[in-house]
Scaffold this active site. Structure first.
Site, PDB file in Angstrom:
ATOM      1  N   PRO A 192       0.754  -1.274   0.119  1.00 22.67           N
ATOM      2  CA  PRO A 192      -0.478   0.166   0.129  1.00 22.67           C
ATOM      3  C   PRO A 192       1.099   1.104  -0.018  1.00 22.67           C
ATOM      4  O   PRO A 192       2.097   1.362   0.583  1.00 22.67           O
ATOM      5  CB  PRO A 192      -0.810  -0.205   1.730  1.00 22.67           C
ATOM      6  CG  PRO A 192      -1.084  -1.738   1.664  1.00 22.67           C
ATOM      7  CD  PRO A 192       0.532  -2.363   1.190  1.00 22.67           C
ATOM      8  N   CYS A 193       0.460   1.918  -0.347  1.00 16.81           N
ATOM      9  CA  CYS A 193       1.593   3.633  -1.465  1.00 16.81           C
ATOM     10  C   CYS A 193       0.749   4.777  -0.473  1.00 16.81           C
ATOM     11  O   CYS A 193       1.505   6.070  -0.890  1.00 16.81           O
ATOM     12  CB  CYS A 193       2.209   3.555  -2.232  1.00 16.81           C
ATOM     13  SG  CYS A 193       0.252   2.902  -3.578  1.00 16.81           S
ATOM     14  N   PRO A 194      -0.451   4.609   0.145  1.00 15.07           N
ATOM     15  CA  PRO A 194      -0.512   6.552   0.033  1.00 15.07           C
ATOM     16  C   PRO A 194       0.175   7.413   0.951  1.00 15.07           C
ATOM     17  O   PRO A 194       0.628   8.208   1.015  1.00 15.07           O
ATOM     18  CB  PRO A 194      -1.925   6.300   0.823  1.00 15.07           C
ATOM     19  CG  PRO A 194      -1.926   4.707   1.405  1.00 15.07           C
ATOM     20  CD  PRO A 194      -1.066   4.154   0.482  1.00 15.07           C
ATOM     21  N   PHE A 240       3.487   7.109   0.510  1.00 10.75           N
ATOM     22  CA  PHE A 240       4.714   7.544  -0.061  1.00 10.75           C
ATOM     23  C   PHE A 240       3.874   8.603  -1.506  1.00 10.75           C
ATOM     24  O   PHE A 240       4.597   9.074  -2.377  1.00 10.75           O
ATOM     25  CB  PHE A 240       5.926   6.237  -0.814  1.00 10.75           C
ATOM     26  CG  PHE A 240       5.954   5.892  -0.047  1.00 10.75           C
ATOM     27  CD1 PHE A 240       7.115   6.008   1.050  1.00 10.75           C
ATOM     28  CD2 PHE A 240       6.008   4.322  -0.060  1.00 10.75           C
ATOM     29  CE1 PHE A 240       7.637   4.908   2.470  1.00 10.75           C
ATOM     30  CE2 PHE A 240       7.343   3.796   0.649  1.00 10.75           C
ATOM     31  CZ  PHE A 240       7.338   3.573   2.101  1.00 10.75           C
TER      32      PHE A 240
END
Length: 378
Positions: free
Chosen positions: A96-98, A100
């Site tokens: 999961p990337c939020p 970054f």
């Protein structure tokens, strides 16, 4: 060894990335996802498409649970068994990337989601697959404070004898109808490459030899040179003639028709406004300049199909938001792919928005096979 590799998938979501690998001939043997609606969609979509269940099953749990000795040892045994059968083992995943994302939480590796990137790298280092794929937002690669963490992760992988190559891809390059940039990091064990006769030295690095552009359909410079149509007054259900000299097969309209979105099982699943239609009637077709309430243009690609953080994407020529079926089309999925009917709308759009566009996944999967010179039908 000429068989296509066996894949252990982590952060699998609803399986868009996995499907691209499956369609390229890989064997998806192990699936791990922690969010139940994602995994339920993964299972449902493959049942509908007639794809067999993974050999080692579906694992609904947080990836950190694989740090537990019992689960870690069980995973090791599956990997050893697969390798003994003469198969290459690959790990693929996009944590999961939020944390970054510049438009998201931006907490970096200290955020709860950011920590999962380090956990995935830990897992690779401990379980030692023959190769891996890591996918994340460009903010991890381009933002200074996140880049230091990213480089540290790569150093750890190098210490475990992985040689790596990376590229900031845009999904439209592979024929998907949206502008979506992501960093892709791919690594191979040195001894695996040597066993396959792939020799690297100081004068010939993996970046020099990995055929990143082999399966790219359109170069970004050519896409950017197209005279795409601008904003036009919104009129419901109005016809518009296709402009000349555009790339039609990366447009919203092309994919809506290709996937027959009006008759798709998820065609009637869309959010309806609480405050009436007024706002939906005044935003011009093609006005995607704001963070929210972007109206797509039928003869252009879509902006990134991300539907969180109050991002609202409007239908080009209907006074409503996009349907789930239309969002799936923008992710370049086969029209046979569908979500369960009982999924909530929030989970449906989260499921679609979190996935890797299918055609980008397929292009990258085929590029890896070409590099390894493996049989796509193995």
């Amino acid at each position: 060894m000429n068989k296509a590799p066996v894949i252990f998938s982590f952060f699998s979501g609803a399986g868009f990335l996995d499907l691209g690998f499956e369609e390229s001939g890989y064997n998806i043997a192990f699936v791990n996802e922690y969010h139940r609606p994602f995994l339920e969609t993964y299972i449902h979509s493959r049942q509908v498409m007639g794809i067999p269940e993974p050999r080692y099953g579906y694992h609904l749990c947080d990836i950190t649970e694989f740090e537990d000795k019992k689960k870690s040892d069980s995973l090791s045994l599956l990997i050893q068994e697969t390798k003994k059968e003469g198969n290459l083992v690959g790990f693929i995943g996009g944590p999961p990337c939020p944390d970054f994302s510049v438009g998201g939480k931006n907490k970096g590796h200290e955020g709860e989601n950011g920590k999962l990137t380090a956990t995935y790298i830990d897992l690779i280092c401990k379980q030692s697959p023959d190769f891996f794929l890591f996918e994340n937002v460009k903010g991890l690669w381009r933002t200074k404070k996140h880049r230091a963490f990213y480089d540290l992760m790569k150093e750890r992988l190098q210490d475990k004898e992985y040689v790596m190559t990376e590229r900031l891809i845009n999904s439209i390059e592979y024929g998907a109808p949206q502008q979506r940039e992501r960093i892709i990091l791919i690594g191979f064990k040195k001894n695996v490459l040597e066993n396959l006769g792939i020799k690297l030295d100081s004068s010939r690095s993996l970046n020099d030899t990995f055929p990143w552009e082999e399966h790219i359909k359109y170069r970004m410079e050519n896409i950017n040179e197209v005279n795409w149509p601008g904003m036009e007054t919104f009129e419901e259900n109005i016809e518009r003639t296709k402009p000349e000299n555009i790339i039609e097969d990366v447009t919203v309209n092309y994919w809506f028709k290709r996937n027959d979105v009006e008759r798709h099982p998820n065609s009637n699943q869309f959010f309806t406004p609480r405050a009436g239609l007024t706002k939906f009637l005044v935003i011009p077709e093609g006005d995607d300049s704001k963070k929210s309430y972007k109206r797509l243009h039928r003869w252009r690609p879509s902006p990134t199909a991300a539907y969180g953080n109050n991002e609202v994407h409007l239908h080009p020529y209907k006074a409503r938001r996009l349907s789930v079926a239309e969002a799936l089309a923008l992710q370049s999925l086969p029209k046979e792919y569908e979500l369960p009917q009982d999924i909530t709308l929030s989970n449906a759009f989260k499921t679609v928005g979190n996935g890797v566009p299918f055609l980008a996944s397929k292009g990258i999967a085929e590029t890896i096979l070409d590099f390894l010179e493996l049989d796509k039908n193995g």
